[in-house]
Write an enzyme that holds these catalytic residues in place. Structure first.
Site, short mmCIF file in Angstrom:
data_model
loop_
_atom_site.label_atom_id
_atom_site.label_comp_id
_atom_site.label_asym_id
_atom_site.label_seq_id
_atom_site.Cartn_x
_atom_site.Cartn_y
_atom_site.Cartn_z
N GLY A 13 88.32 8.94 17.32
CA GLY A 13 87.00 8.83 17.02
C GLY A 13 85.85 8.44 18.17
N ARG A 39 95.68 14.10 9.49
CA ARG A 39 94.88 15.17 9.93
C ARG A 39 95.34 15.40 11.31
NH1 ARG A 39 90.88 12.77 7.01
NH2 ARG A 39 90.14 11.86 8.79
N CYS A 158 77.87 -3.72 16.13
CA CYS A 158 77.46 -3.19 17.51
C CYS A 158 76.26 -3.92 17.76
CB CYS A 158 77.36 -1.80 17.53
SG CYS A 158 76.91 -0.86 16.09
N GLU A 211 74.28 -2.82 6.93
CA GLU A 211 74.17 -3.34 8.27
C GLU A 211 73.38 -4.63 8.50
OE1 GLU A 211 75.76 -1.54 10.46
OE2 GLU A 211 74.92 -1.45 12.30
N LYS A 214 75.41 -7.51 7.23
CA LYS A 214 76.53 -7.73 8.62
C LYS A 214 76.12 -8.46 9.49
CE LYS A 214 79.02 -3.48 7.83
NZ LYS A 214 79.57 -2.27 8.68
N HIS A 251 71.73 0.54 21.59
CA HIS A 251 70.93 0.02 20.51
C HIS A 251 69.80 -1.09 20.96
CE1 HIS A 251 73.57 1.72 17.82
NE2 HIS A 251 74.38 0.62 17.35
N ASN A 335 76.30 0.65 22.65
CA ASN A 335 76.79 0.18 21.36
C ASN A 335 78.04 0.63 21.26
OD1 ASN A 335 75.24 2.88 21.37
ND2 ASN A 335 76.56 3.09 19.54
N THR A 336 78.88 1.69 22.02
CA THR A 336 80.40 1.89 22.00
C THR A 336 81.03 1.34 23.06
OG1 THR A 336 80.02 3.87 23.13
CG2 THR A 336 80.00 4.04 20.47
#
Ligand code: NAP
Length: 372
Positions: A13, A39, A158, A211, A214, A251, A335-336
């Site tokens: 991902g 998968r 994030c 969100e 959280k 973000h 964010n990632t």
């Protein structure tokens, strides 16, 4: 130093790909095991993954076989004791405990266990002391053969990560009474393929499921104090509005804040620039300056500022007085990277420094001698 072998759950991902990128040539960790859904299991990583990052997929990783999502090794080796997890909450709820029970340190990105009383929710610059909570987890009990058991450590949502980096120095010096935050969140935050292009292009979506809840509760836990009975939540009023915008990564958050004691502009700037809680620890992923202030009137911006500190720093700008509360400013973070995979890698580096990744009896005995 021999690198520690690590595994990645949810490796195909958006966050899983960032793990691959950040761990490629990491001085302490080496990717030795990959898993994703049924998968993908049995395919090579190169076949299973739609690689979306702007650095090449490392050839060694592309050739690795994606394993089933169960805690067992590969034909060539044992299951690594350190598992970075990038699963959605539903699958994390089921799978992360299985890996902790199998004796692994599960360093998770998912929301599934973030608010559990005995699970640390950690940003190392903000609340590394909360990591001691792992010793309360049932999986952590010493195994029959004398080795310590596994555990789960989480990093926050994030948006919460960039925000608490900016808030922690203010909370420490002035205290926070109330906070209003409105986010503009990148599409990569929704995973891949994420939000349909027809929904997001030329548009803003004023809703991201769960969100706001959280963000509010996680900031309360991150800035909370570790007491005898666990984490005591920050005593402040928080209100969040969360929006999805047509930005690829990064973000942005507009913040208004009321402090418990008065702070001048100079006091605020000094709090951010002097904030260096990990200085001297030589953690490979820690940014030198976790909060960077930019004086320009039109910064931070996602495209221009998200990679500061190799994607690990939060950029703050537009500090000005607020007509409703005391001050307002803008925060931006990747964010990632800072908001997900980089945060987990930094958590693991701190765990390594604390000796919490030492699982072999010999390693633990050695550590006890050093500590004594
Ligand atoms: P994503 O792009 O949708 O990736 C999900 C991953 O989980 C894929 O590798 C997928 O594998 C795997 N997966 C799905 N079902 C599975 C199963 N039953 N067993 C094992 N693996 C399974 O999501 P993401 O954006 O990377 O997010 C992952 C987690 O990180 C989520 O909890 C998210 O909330 C959190 N997070 C994301 C961000 C962000 O900015 N993106 C930031 C902070 C936290 P297949 O390819 O085989 O389907």
């Amino acid at each position: 130093m021999e690198r520690r072998k690590v595994g990645i759950l949810g490796a195909t991902g958006m966050v899983g790909q960032r793990f691959i990128q950040l761990l490629n040539n990491h001085p302490w960790f080496e990717v030795a095991w990959l898993a994703a859904s049924d998968r993908s299991a049995g395919k090579t990583y190169g076949e299973a993954c739609k690689w979306k990052l702007d650095t090449p997929l490392p050839a060694r990783i592309a050739a690795m076989t994606v394993m089933p999502n169960v805690p067992s090794g590969t034909p060539d080796g044992e299951l690594p004791k350190i598992i970075f997890a990038a699963l959605d909450a539903e699958h994390a709820l089921e799978l992360e405990p299985q890996f902790a029970a199998a004796g692994c340190a599960v360093v998770s990105n998912s929301s599934a266990f973030r608010m559990a009383a005995d699970v640390p929710l950690v940003v190392p610059e903000v609340n590394a002391d909360h990591l001691t909570l792992i010793e309360q987890q049932s999986w952590r009990k010493t195994l029959d053969d004398g080795r310590p058991g596994g555990y789960i450590v989480t990093n926050p949502n994030c948006c919460a990560i960039g925000l608490v980096l900016a808030l922690k120095p203010l909370e420490e010096r002035f205290g926070i009474e109330s906070l209003f935050v409105s986010t503009m969140q990148a599409v990569s935050g929704a995973g891949y393929p994420g939000v349909a292009s027809l929904d997001i292009l030329g548009n803003v979506i004023p809703y991201i499921k769960n969100e706001e809840e959280k963000l509010q509760e996680e900031v309360g836990k991150l800035l909370g104090r570790l007491g005898r009975g666990g984490v005591e939540m920050l005593d402040a009023k928080l209100s969040a509005h969360c929006n999805r915008v047509a930005v690829e990564d990064g973000h942005m958050e507009c913040v208004s804040i009321k402090l418990r004691t008065k702070a001048s502009r100079q006091d605020m700037l000094a709090a951010w620039s002097e904030f260096a809680p990990l200085a001297g620890q030589k953690l490979p992923t820690a940014p030198e300056q976790p909060v960077e202030f930019d004086e320009s009137p039109d910064r931070p911006q996602p495209r221009l500022d998200r990679m500061r500190g190799h994607g690990m720093a939060a950029t703050v700008g537009r500090l000005r007085e607020c007509n409703l509360l005391d001050w307002k400013f803008v925060v931006l973070s990747h964010n990632t990277i800072r908001g997900a995979a980089g945060a987990a890698v930094l958590n693991a580096e701190v765990l390594a420094r604390l000796g919490k990744l030492d699982f072999k009896k010999a390693e633990v005995a050695q550590r006890d001698v050093v500590l004594a």
